[in-house]
Motif scaffolding. Structure first.
Motif, PDB file in Angstrom:
ATOM      1  N   GLU A   1     -35.795  28.776 -11.741  1.00 57.20           N
ATOM      2  CA  GLU A   1     -36.502  29.039 -12.991  1.00 57.20           C
ATOM      3  C   GLU A   1     -35.525  28.919 -14.160  1.00 57.20           C
ATOM      4  OE1 GLU A   1     -40.157  31.913 -13.815  1.00 57.20           O
ATOM      5  OE2 GLU A   1     -38.308  33.032 -13.471  1.00 57.20           O
ATOM      6  N   THR A   2     -35.957  28.285 -15.241  1.00 56.78           N
ATOM      7  CA  THR A   2     -35.092  28.134 -16.410  1.00 56.78           C
ATOM      8  C   THR A   2     -35.608  28.999 -17.555  1.00 56.78           C
ATOM      9  OG1 THR A   2     -36.324  26.192 -17.179  1.00 56.78           O
ATOM     10  CG2 THR A   2     -34.427  25.799 -15.751  1.00 56.78           C
ATOM     11  N   ALA A   3     -34.696  29.365 -18.447  1.00 61.22           N
ATOM     12  CA  ALA A   3     -35.042  30.296 -19.527  1.00 61.22           C
ATOM     13  C   ALA A   3     -34.291  29.923 -20.792  1.00 61.22           C
ATOM     14  CB  ALA A   3     -34.712  31.728 -19.113  1.00 61.22           C
ATOM     15  N   SER A   4     -34.792  30.388 -21.910  1.00 62.25           N
ATOM     16  CA  SER A   4     -34.191  30.099 -23.211  1.00 62.25           C
ATOM     17  C   SER A   4     -32.830  30.785 -23.337  1.00 62.25           C
ATOM     18  CB  SER A   4     -35.114  30.576 -24.327  1.00 62.25           C
ATOM     19  OG  SER A   4     -35.310  31.984 -24.241  1.00 62.25           O
ATOM     20  N   GLY A   5     -31.984  30.192 -24.167  1.00 67.89           N
ATOM     21  CA  GLY A   5     -30.694  30.802 -24.464  1.00 67.89           C
ATOM     22  C   GLY A   5     -29.638  30.582 -23.413  1.00 67.89           C
TER      23      GLY A   5
ATOM     24  N   VAL B   1     -41.290  42.389  -8.506  1.00 66.32           N
ATOM     25  CA  VAL B   1     -42.706  42.495  -8.183  1.00 66.32           C
ATOM     26  C   VAL B   1     -43.001  43.940  -7.782  1.00 66.32           C
ATOM     27  CG1 VAL B   1     -44.549  41.717  -6.645  1.00 66.32           C
ATOM     28  CG2 VAL B   1     -42.778  40.098  -7.390  1.00 66.32           C
ATOM     29  N   SER B   2     -44.005  44.512  -8.373  1.00 68.07           N
ATOM     30  CA  SER B   2     -44.401  45.882  -8.048  1.00 68.07           C
ATOM     31  C   SER B   2     -45.095  45.917  -6.688  1.00 68.07           C
ATOM     32  CB  SER B   2     -45.354  46.431  -9.115  1.00 68.07           C
ATOM     33  OG  SER B   2     -45.993  47.613  -8.660  1.00 68.07           O
ATOM     34  N   GLY B   3     -44.663  46.835  -5.827  1.00 63.82           N
ATOM     35  CA  GLY B   3     -45.319  47.004  -4.541  1.00 63.82           C
ATOM     36  C   GLY B   3     -46.639  47.742  -4.641  1.00 63.82           C
ATOM     37  N   ALA B   4     -46.905  48.348  -5.790  1.00 63.28           N
ATOM     38  CA  ALA B   4     -48.171  49.063  -5.989  1.00 63.28           C
ATOM     39  C   ALA B   4     -49.268  48.130  -6.482  1.00 63.28           C
ATOM     40  CB  ALA B   4     -47.974  50.208  -6.976  1.00 63.28           C
ATOM     41  N   THR B   5     -48.914  47.231  -7.420  1.00 65.09           N
ATOM     42  CA  THR B   5     -49.916  46.348  -8.018  1.00 65.09           C
ATOM     43  C   THR B   5     -49.755  44.893  -7.621  1.00 65.09           C
ATOM     44  OG1 THR B   5     -48.559  45.893  -9.971  1.00 65.09           O
ATOM     45  CG2 THR B   5     -49.968  47.860 -10.027  1.00 65.09           C
ATOM     46  N   TRP B   6     -48.598  44.529  -7.068  1.00 61.15           N
ATOM     47  CA  TRP B   6     -48.252  43.165  -6.695  1.00 61.15           C
ATOM     48  C   TRP B   6     -48.185  42.234  -7.911  1.00 61.15           C
ATOM     49  CZ3 TRP B   6     -46.149  43.431  -2.189  1.00 61.15           C
ATOM     50  CH2 TRP B   6     -46.626  44.356  -1.254  1.00 61.15           C
ATOM     51  N   GLN B   7     -47.913  42.811  -9.074  1.00 62.18           N
ATOM     52  CA  GLN B   7     -47.737  42.028 -10.282  1.00 62.18           C
ATOM     53  C   GLN B   7     -46.248  41.848 -10.585  1.00 62.18           C
ATOM     54  OE1 GLN B   7     -50.552  40.685 -11.993  1.00 62.18           O
ATOM     55  NE2 GLN B   7     -51.339  41.400 -10.013  1.00 62.18           N
ATOM     56  N   VAL B   8     -45.921  40.728 -11.225  1.00 61.48           N
ATOM     57  CA  VAL B   8     -44.544  40.500 -11.667  1.00 61.48           C
ATOM     58  C   VAL B   8     -44.294  41.385 -12.879  1.00 61.48           C
ATOM     59  CG1 VAL B   8     -42.939  38.829 -12.647  1.00 61.48           C
ATOM     60  CG2 VAL B   8     -44.445  38.160 -10.762  1.00 61.48           C
ATOM     61  N   THR B   9     -43.367  42.324 -12.727  1.00 62.19           N
ATOM     62  CA  THR B   9     -43.120  43.299 -13.792  1.00 62.19           C
ATOM     63  C   THR B   9     -41.951  42.931 -14.694  1.00 62.19           C
ATOM     64  OG1 THR B   9     -41.744  44.608 -12.296  1.00 62.19           O
ATOM     65  CG2 THR B   9     -44.095  45.191 -12.439  1.00 62.19           C
ATOM     66  N   ARG B  10     -40.992  42.162 -14.173  1.00 55.09           N
ATOM     67  CA  ARG B  10     -39.805  41.864 -14.991  1.00 55.09           C
ATOM     68  C   ARG B  10     -39.168  40.552 -14.547  1.00 55.09           C
ATOM     69  NH1 ARG B  10     -36.703  44.661 -18.416  1.00 55.09           N
ATOM     70  NH2 ARG B  10     -37.706  46.652 -17.917  1.00 55.09           N
ATOM     71  N   LYS B  11     -38.630  39.831 -15.539  1.00 59.11           N
ATOM     72  CA  LYS B  11     -37.786  38.661 -15.321  1.00 59.11           C
ATOM     73  C   LYS B  11     -36.427  38.928 -15.948  1.00 59.11           C
ATOM     74  CE  LYS B  11     -40.684  35.502 -13.521  1.00 59.11           C
ATOM     75  NZ  LYS B  11     -40.424  34.679 -12.336  1.00 59.11           N
ATOM     76  N   VAL B  12     -35.376  38.790 -15.156  1.00 62.12           N
ATOM     77  CA  VAL B  12     -34.014  38.989 -15.653  1.00 62.12           C
ATOM     78  C   VAL B  12     -33.307  37.639 -15.628  1.00 62.12           C
ATOM     79  CG1 VAL B  12     -31.823  40.174 -15.299  1.00 62.12           C
ATOM     80  CG2 VAL B  12     -33.982  41.365 -14.811  1.00 62.12           C
ATOM     81  N   ALA B  13     -33.019  37.098 -16.806  1.00 62.09           N
ATOM     82  CA  ALA B  13     -32.354  35.799 -16.936  1.00 62.09           C
ATOM     83  C   ALA B  13     -30.904  35.932 -17.376  1.00 62.09           C
ATOM     84  CB  ALA B  13     -33.107  34.914 -17.927  1.00 62.09           C
ATOM     85  N   LEU B  14     -30.594  37.005 -18.088  1.00 61.69           N
ATOM     86  CA  LEU B  14     -29.248  37.300 -18.596  1.00 61.69           C
ATOM     87  C   LEU B  14     -28.623  36.100 -19.319  1.00 61.69           C
ATOM     88  CD1 LEU B  14     -27.866  39.457 -15.653  1.00 61.69           C
ATOM     89  CD2 LEU B  14     -28.728  40.222 -17.869  1.00 61.69           C
ATOM     90  N   PRO B  15     -29.252  35.663 -20.413  1.00 65.62           N
ATOM     91  CA  PRO B  15     -28.674  34.545 -21.172  1.00 65.62           C
ATOM     92  C   PRO B  15     -27.312  34.869 -21.773  1.00 65.62           C
ATOM     93  CG  PRO B  15     -30.529  35.531 -22.356  1.00 65.62           C
ATOM     94  CD  PRO B  15     -30.536  36.120 -20.989  1.00 65.62           C
ATOM     95  N   SER B  16     -26.997  36.136 -21.969  1.00 62.67           N
ATOM     96  CA  SER B  16     -25.710  36.487 -22.587  1.00 62.67           C
ATOM     97  C   SER B  16     -24.528  36.062 -21.730  1.00 62.67           C
ATOM     98  CB  SER B  16     -25.645  38.001 -22.842  1.00 62.67           C
ATOM     99  OG  SER B  16     -25.676  38.720 -21.627  1.00 62.67           O
ATOM    100  N   ILE B  17     -24.739  35.922 -20.426  1.00 61.86           N
ATOM    101  CA  ILE B  17     -23.659  35.462 -19.544  1.00 61.86           C
ATOM    102  C   ILE B  17     -23.975  34.094 -18.940  1.00 61.86           C
ATOM    103  CG2 ILE B  17     -22.851  37.790 -18.982  1.00 61.86           C
ATOM    104  CD1 ILE B  17     -24.341  37.449 -16.252  1.00 61.86           C
TER     105      ILE B  17
END
Length: 612
Positions: A237-241, A251-267
């Protein structure tokens, strides 16, 4: 333009590349000056980049005998240049280098198909068809050989399955996209090829054998929720910056929804590959496999904590249960002290551990923190290391010299461990007390590589292969067949260390880890490189301990939604590149007993003490 006319064009070395391209049949490229230049990069699908696109791939070239193939480095880490496939008996084959940066070259004289890979990152692929201009059809050769010695006719199912995998892997438009409602279409070059049975049309054969324009099945959440969350290295997956690919997806085990994406463009986080967490489940450790760093970030906020230099191509990370120290395998490091030991929370590197070999990949640690086992990719063997004596206890052969031992799994009592040998398609079973190989499981015993007939469970090109926390089963992701195999690991039963089930997987099936299911039992989460969904496997749905009835319990998307928190805008390959998987909390024997009370209270008594 007829293929024969294209082949005639090849002999005119003074025709410019632009002029030749204008004359090409759709899907065919000819090497200018009879020279092919591959730039080795960190970019998804373009790992061996010619700079020219052929039917969607930038990793294929066609040339005449005597072509010089040049490899140049444009990557943040080391790579090998390895002829994983070549025409049987080809002059100068196999070709193989040590892991390094910089340039190399090889001259290909024998007509046929050559596929190059990096043995550190074995899905990096680049291909050259060396074509005899005096024959009709682009020459694939009468038979192909793999670097580990397997030889099959070029019309065989194994040969065409490998070609199919090449075209899927090297063209992002050929990946399975569950964020779209369009059928899964795979583009192949529309060319005739010469194989052992004559001249055939390449896409006609591949479409007939493996299908095309398949309607993807809908995503479906598991009925039973999971405890905690699941982190997946969505490596492509590619991301800005940032200029480098890779995010980590929660992914939440309760809802099975994607809750967060961590791309860390600063590094400029580069190809995050595998993860683990600390004893309190507060931070995530992520290896940057195409780089030299171990990244630490806050699990709840995604905020960067530190970025630690550890060595070339760090692959996997795990903690010791007794000290919470980290151990990272430097997959690109040829030194025998290729495992790095870091202080808890990765506050610093403490020492290098000598395992007697270099280039380890997916290691495993014992429940008591006393043992570590490593698959040694380039030497075909495996190391068992003792932290009690700080010494190597054994180095045993796991595969043929080029069998590519890639991953390990261990019984919860450290009585035995398993080594997945990717190119050999086998699983080596080792007794940890006697230091002896006690069995080799042939994962393609039920597969006919010539006809393609499958008569039972099959797993070709096995990758990650953990054992369940209770020691009753082992789930393996198999890349070539796109299957999940399940091995019964219960001791003392007739089916012990036998493949008892096979489930469908996605292209590039790769990562596996177990997590806790609410109310008891476990899920095995399976991620795939060339897809953007996570498969949820219930290895024992009726709870009787027998894994032969394992099922796919859910199919979850890994792409962001409007409610997904993120530190950068997703710009391409949404949710693609699934490799390492980390369910939180970690519920393996030894780790689960150290969980904070808030996590432990969500587990059943059996999950809190899985080895009892």
């Amino acid at each position: 333009m007829p293929i024969s006319s294209l082949k005639d064009i090849c002999i005119y070395r003074y025709v410019s590349i632009a002029a030749m391209t204008a004359l090409l049949h759709p899907g065919v490229s000819l090497a200018g000056g009879n020279e092919v230049n591959f730039s080795l990069t960190d970019n998804p699908a373009r790992w061996f980049d010619t700079g020219a696109t052929i039917a969607g791939t930038r990793s294929l070239a066609v040339a005449k005998p005597g072509v010089r193939v040049n490899f140049s480095g444009n990557s943040n880490t080391v790579h090998t240049r390895t002829s994983v496939i070549y025409p049987t008996g080809a002059a100068g084959m196999p070709f193989n280098t040590s892991p390094r940066k910089g340039g190399d070259s090889v001259t290909l004289k024998t007509p046929g198909l050559y596929v190059f890979t990096c043995s550190i990152h074995p899905y990096m692929l680049g291909a050259v068809i060396v074509d005899d201009p005096n024959t009709s059809g682009l020459d694939l050769g009468n038979s192909i050989s793999l670097i580990n010695g397997i030889t099959v006719p070029s019309s065989s199912d194994l040969a065409t399955r490998l070609l199919h995998t090449f075209f899927v892997a090297t063209n992002p438009a050929n990946w399975q996209n569950y964020a779209s409602n369009t059928p899964w279409h795979i583009t192949y070059p529309n060319v005739d090829v010469r194989v052992d049975i004559g001249v055939v049309n390449l896409p006609a054969v591949l479409n007939a054998r493996y299908g095309n324009d398949r309607v993807l099945e809908p995503l479906q959440n598991p009925v039973m929720p999971a405890v905690g969350e699941v982190w997946v290295a969505t490596q492509f997956e590619t991301a800005s910056g940032k200029s480098k690919p890779g995010t980590v997806t929660a992914v939440s085990g309760a809802t099975w929804q994607v809750t967060r994406k961590v791309a860390l463009p600063s590094i400029n986080m580069n190809n995050a590959h595998n993860m683990w967490t600390d004893r309190n489940q507060n931070v995530i450790y992520a290896t940057q496999w195409f780089d030299s760093k171990l990244t630490v970030y806050d699990r709840q906020t995604g905020a960067l904590i530190r970025n630690v230099s550890v060595g070339e191509a760090p692959a996997h990370v795990m903690t010791r249960t007794d000290t919470d120290e980290l151990h990272v395998t430097n997959n690109g490091d040829t030194r025998t002290d290729s495992v790095m030991e870091l202080a808890p929370l990765a506050t610093g590197v403490e020492r290098r551990i000598d395992i007697g070999r270099g280039n380890a990949h997916a290691h495993w640690m014992s429940h008591d923190g006393k043992k570590m086992v490593t698959p040694n990719v380039l030497t075909g063997d495996t190391t068992q290391y003792s932290f009690g004596s700080n010494s190597v206890e054994s180095i045993l052969p796991a595969s043929t010299p080029f069998g590519h031992p890639l991953a390990t799994g261990m019984m919860p009592d450290a009585s035995k461990y398993y080594v997945a040998n990717m190119l050999d398609n086998t699983m080596t079973v080792i007794n940890m007390n006697t230091h002896a190989v006690i069995k080799t499981i042939d994962l393609i015993a039920n597969y006919n590589p010539v006809t393609g007939a499958i008569t039972g469970p099959v797993g070709a090109l096995p990758i990650q292969t953990p054992v369940s926390p209770n020691g009753k089963n082992m789930v393996t992701a198999n890349m070539l067949t796109g299957t999940i195999t399940v091995i019964d690991t219960r001791p003392g039963v007739p089916t012990s260390d036998t493949v008892v089930a096979m489930l469908p997987c996605d292209p590039g099936c790769h990562g596996v880890q177990y997590g806790a299911k609410q109310g008891g039992g476990y899920y095995a989460y399976v991620a795939s490189k060339f897809s953007n969904r996570l498969l949820v496997v219930d290895p024992d749905p009726n709870g009787d301990g027998n894994p032969s009835d394992a099922v796919i319990a859910g199919k979850v998307g890994l792409f962001a939604s409007a409610g997904t928190q993120r530190d950068a805008t997703i710009t391409g390959n949404p949710g693609m590149g699934g490799q390492g998987v980390l369910p939180v909390p970690v519920i393996y024997n030894g780790w689960v007993q150290n969980l904070p009370a808030t996590w432990k209270s969500q587990l059943t008594a059996a999950q809190q003490n899985p080895a009892q």
